[in-house]
Each structure stands twice: as C-alpha cells, then as structure tokens.
Design a protein around this motif. Structure first.
Motif, short mmCIF file in Angstrom:
data_model
loop_
_atom_site.label_atom_id
_atom_site.label_comp_id
_atom_site.label_asym_id
_atom_site.label_seq_id
_atom_site.Cartn_x
_atom_site.Cartn_y
_atom_site.Cartn_z
N LEU A 65 36.98 49.67 56.69
CA LEU A 65 36.15 48.54 57.11
C LEU A 65 36.86 47.20 56.98
N GLY A 66 38.07 47.19 56.43
CA GLY A 66 38.75 45.93 56.23
C GLY A 66 37.95 45.03 55.31
N ALA A 67 37.91 43.73 55.63
CA ALA A 67 37.19 42.76 54.80
C ALA A 67 35.70 43.00 54.77
N VAL A 68 35.16 43.69 55.75
CA VAL A 68 33.73 43.96 55.79
C VAL A 68 33.31 44.85 54.62
N GLY A 69 34.28 45.54 54.02
CA GLY A 69 33.97 46.29 52.81
C GLY A 69 33.40 45.40 51.73
N ARG A 70 33.79 44.13 51.71
CA ARG A 70 33.23 43.21 50.71
C ARG A 70 31.72 43.04 50.90
N ASN A 71 31.27 43.07 52.14
CA ASN A 71 29.83 42.97 52.38
C ASN A 71 29.08 44.09 51.68
N LEU A 72 29.62 45.31 51.75
CA LEU A 72 28.98 46.44 51.07
C LEU A 72 29.00 46.24 49.56
N GLY A 73 30.08 45.72 49.05
CA GLY A 73 30.17 45.49 47.62
C GLY A 73 29.15 44.48 47.13
N VAL A 74 28.96 43.41 47.90
CA VAL A 74 27.97 42.40 47.53
C VAL A 74 26.58 43.00 47.51
N GLU A 75 26.26 43.83 48.49
CA GLU A 75 24.94 44.45 48.53
C GLU A 75 24.70 45.37 47.34
N ALA A 76 25.75 45.89 46.75
CA ALA A 76 25.60 46.78 45.60
C ALA A 76 25.40 46.03 44.30
N LEU A 77 25.62 44.72 44.30
CA LEU A 77 25.45 43.90 43.09
C LEU A 77 24.05 43.31 43.03
N SER A 78 23.62 42.98 41.82
CA SER A 78 22.34 42.29 41.64
C SER A 78 22.55 40.91 41.00
N THR A 79 23.79 40.44 41.01
CA THR A 79 24.12 39.15 40.40
C THR A 79 24.00 38.03 41.44
N PRO A 80 23.71 36.79 40.99
CA PRO A 80 23.62 35.68 41.95
C PRO A 80 24.98 35.18 42.45
N TYR A 81 26.05 35.52 41.75
CA TYR A 81 27.38 35.08 42.15
C TYR A 81 28.32 36.28 42.23
N VAL A 82 29.31 36.18 43.12
CA VAL A 82 30.27 37.26 43.27
C VAL A 82 31.68 36.69 43.28
N ALA A 83 32.56 37.31 42.51
CA ALA A 83 33.98 36.97 42.52
C ALA A 83 34.69 38.03 43.33
N PHE A 84 35.34 37.61 44.41
CA PHE A 84 36.10 38.56 45.20
C PHE A 84 37.49 38.72 44.60
N CYS A 85 38.01 39.91 44.78
CA CYS A 85 39.29 40.25 44.19
C CYS A 85 39.94 41.27 45.10
N ASP A 86 41.23 41.13 45.33
CA ASP A 86 41.96 42.17 46.05
C ASP A 86 42.55 43.14 45.04
N ASP A 87 43.09 44.25 45.52
CA ASP A 87 43.62 45.23 44.57
C ASP A 87 44.92 44.76 43.93
N ASP A 88 45.49 43.66 44.42
CA ASP A 88 46.69 43.12 43.79
C ASP A 88 46.47 41.71 43.25
N THR A 89 45.20 41.34 43.03
CA THR A 89 44.89 40.07 42.37
C THR A 89 43.94 40.35 41.20
N TRP A 90 43.90 39.43 40.25
CA TRP A 90 42.98 39.58 39.12
C TRP A 90 42.66 38.20 38.54
N TRP A 91 41.58 38.15 37.78
CA TRP A 91 41.07 36.89 37.22
C TRP A 91 41.53 36.71 35.78
N GLU A 92 41.82 35.46 35.44
CA GLU A 92 42.21 35.14 34.07
C GLU A 92 40.97 35.05 33.19
N PRO A 93 41.05 35.48 31.93
CA PRO A 93 39.90 35.39 31.04
C PRO A 93 39.31 33.97 30.99
#
Length: 297
Positions: A65-93
């Motif tokens: 699905l390419g980037a549209v996969g993110r749409n499915l991921g958002v629908e699976a969450l119940s949080t008001p905010y979403v942090a997107f991440c690629d498989d080769d990126t990550w967030w600092e604490p």
C-alpha cells in the motif's frame, strides 16, 4: 503506556532495520502503543515481529500500500496524536512526551516535524537549515518555525486533522506523498511547525529503489502542484522541477507518468486558499537555492 500518542511504522522487506527500530521504540520512556503495517513483505518480516515483539500491533496488508499503509495504522490507534516512523527512523526519548504537551497546549497545531539526525554520525539532515529558518509568518503562539510541509517519517500529527483531510493519497502511493497532505492540512486551517527539541534519527536502509523513488517523487510533486495550486503557481513550480531534473530515463519516465495523470488531476483540482499560495511563493526562492532538494539517486 501513554494513551495520548501512538506510533505507526510502515515497512516492506526490511526485517533487520524494522526489528532494530522496534527495540528502540519499545525502550522509549513514553511507552507509546506501536502499530506496524507490513506492506506484503516476502522476507518473513511479519512473522519476526509477531515472535519478537508480541505487544506491537501488526497489520498484514495483502498488497504493498505504500504510504497509504499509514492510514490503516492510524485507524488501529485510539490515541489523539500519532507519530509516524519509517522502519529506518526512530524517536529520541522524551520527544513524544514533548509532542503531546505541544499538541495539548495548541489546539490549532496539526503537525510537528522533528529535528532529524542522520546516523551513524549524528549530523543534522541537510534540509534542517530550511526548516529552522523558514520565512513563513507565524502566529505568536506557534512553538516553532511555520511550515507548509512535513517529513512524514519523523512527524507527529493530530489524528483528527489527519482524518479530516483524508490521510495519505492512494494515487500518490509513496514518494513525496506528504506534500499533498500538508497542503490539505494548511487549506483546512491547521498550522504545522518544526521543533528544535523534538529529535528523531535516520539510518538509511541499504534496501532501496532509488530510481523508482525518484521517479515517483518527481511525478508526485508535479501532481501536487497541479492539484492544488492556481495556474501561475503550478506553472512556476513545474518549471523549477523540470530545470532541476537530471537528463536521464528516470526523469523522462517521471514526467511521462505525471502527464498521463492529467485527466484525473483536472477532475480533482482544488486550489488552496490565497494565504497558502502566498506561503508557497515565499518558499520558492529558498527551495531553488537548496542543495538538499536535488533530484538525484
């Protein structure tokens, strides 16, 4: 577990990189819920995720699905905010906790893009000066430089805003897909900013299709200009893109694909408000000077 922000990761055939990213995400003090959308991997990625990270939500898309996969991921969450991440990126604490605070404090803030460090040396991404020194006017409450774009793999979005504009476009699929989303957010009245203190890391995967991604990126940036800008702005951006392209087969294919899409582009043409177009004109000169925006593999 933080119930205010979740993380969505899209992946395809990058099992080692994804597993590293998931380990880093699960170590975050915020302990956000994580959803992985697997775009029909053939390297046993979903099986590895299920075995090694059983607490991670896993969506097995039957097709890429390419980037549209993110749409499915958002629908699976119940949080008001979403942090997107690629498989080769990550967030600092601490970065996601800061994002939640900024979003909670500023209800008109639709997206925040983090300061991106490129590994293994930890240097700032070459695009950083453009974001830090954005010439766009901003209201006094905005916590950072105003933007008219996001970096999809290192940005936090307000889920309501994301849903209001329809998420990522199925037509654009992948490659510069965030341009259209960002313009639709701005047109809908949402502000976007860059934040110095939110930090994400990128260690580029060696599993890449640089020519395919460049072809789609050129096509998508042309489509976005034609879909949302008035005639003058669309023509100006088209000239800039065409002047920037290396004279090779990938560039020719990109332009041909863009031209082939003109009928559907015209059927879905919707011009952004005047203040958004004015912002795009203000960004034209920095874009043309930028060494980080070159169409190379």
């Amino acid at each position: 577990m933080n119930d205010r922000i979740g993380v969505v990761v899209i992946t395809k055939d990058r099992r080692p990189e994804l597993l590293r990213t998931l380990r880093l995400l699960e170590d975050l003090p915020e302990r956000p819920p994580i959803v992985v959308v697997d775009n029909a991997s053939t390297d046993s990625t979903p099986e590895a995720v299920a075995a090694e990270h059983p607490d991670v939500g896993l969506i097995r898309a039957g097709i890429n699905l390419g980037a549209v996969g993110r749409n499915l991921g958002v629908e699976a969450l119940s949080t008001p905010y979403v942090a997107f991440c690629d498989d080769d990126t990550w967030w600092e604490p601490g970065s996601l906790e800061r994002a939640v605070r900024l979003m909670d404090e500023h209800p008109r803030l639709g997206a925040i893009t983090a300061r991106l460090l490129v590994e293994p040396r930890g240097e700032e991404d070459p695009l950083t000066p453009e974001l830090r020194d954005s010439p766009l006017p901003r209201p006094g409450w905005l916590p950072g430089p105003a933007l008219l774009g996001i970096l999809a793999g290192v940005s936090v979005l307000r889920v309501d805003a994301f849903r209001r504009v329809g998420g990522f476009s199925r037509r654009l699929w992948l490659g510069g897909e965030e341009e259209l989303l960002a313009l639709d957010l701005a047109a809908d009245g949402w502000w976007m900013c860059w934040d110095e203190l939110m930090v994400a890391h990128h260690r580029a995967s060696t599993v890449r299709d640089p020519r395919g991604r460049r072809r789609r990126g050129v096509r998508n940036t042309l489509w976005t200009a034609w879909l949302r800008r008035p005639l003058g702005g669309a023509l100006s951006h088209t000239r800039f893109v065409l002047r920037s392209l290396p004279p090779d087969l990938t560039s020719a294919l990109a332009v041909c694909e863009a031209v082939a899409g003109i009928p559907w582009v015209l059927s879905e043409h919707r011009v952004v408000p005047d203040h958004v177009e004015e912002g795009l004109r203000m960004l034209a000169e920095p874009r043309e000077r930028s060494s980080a925006r070159r169409y190379v593999d």
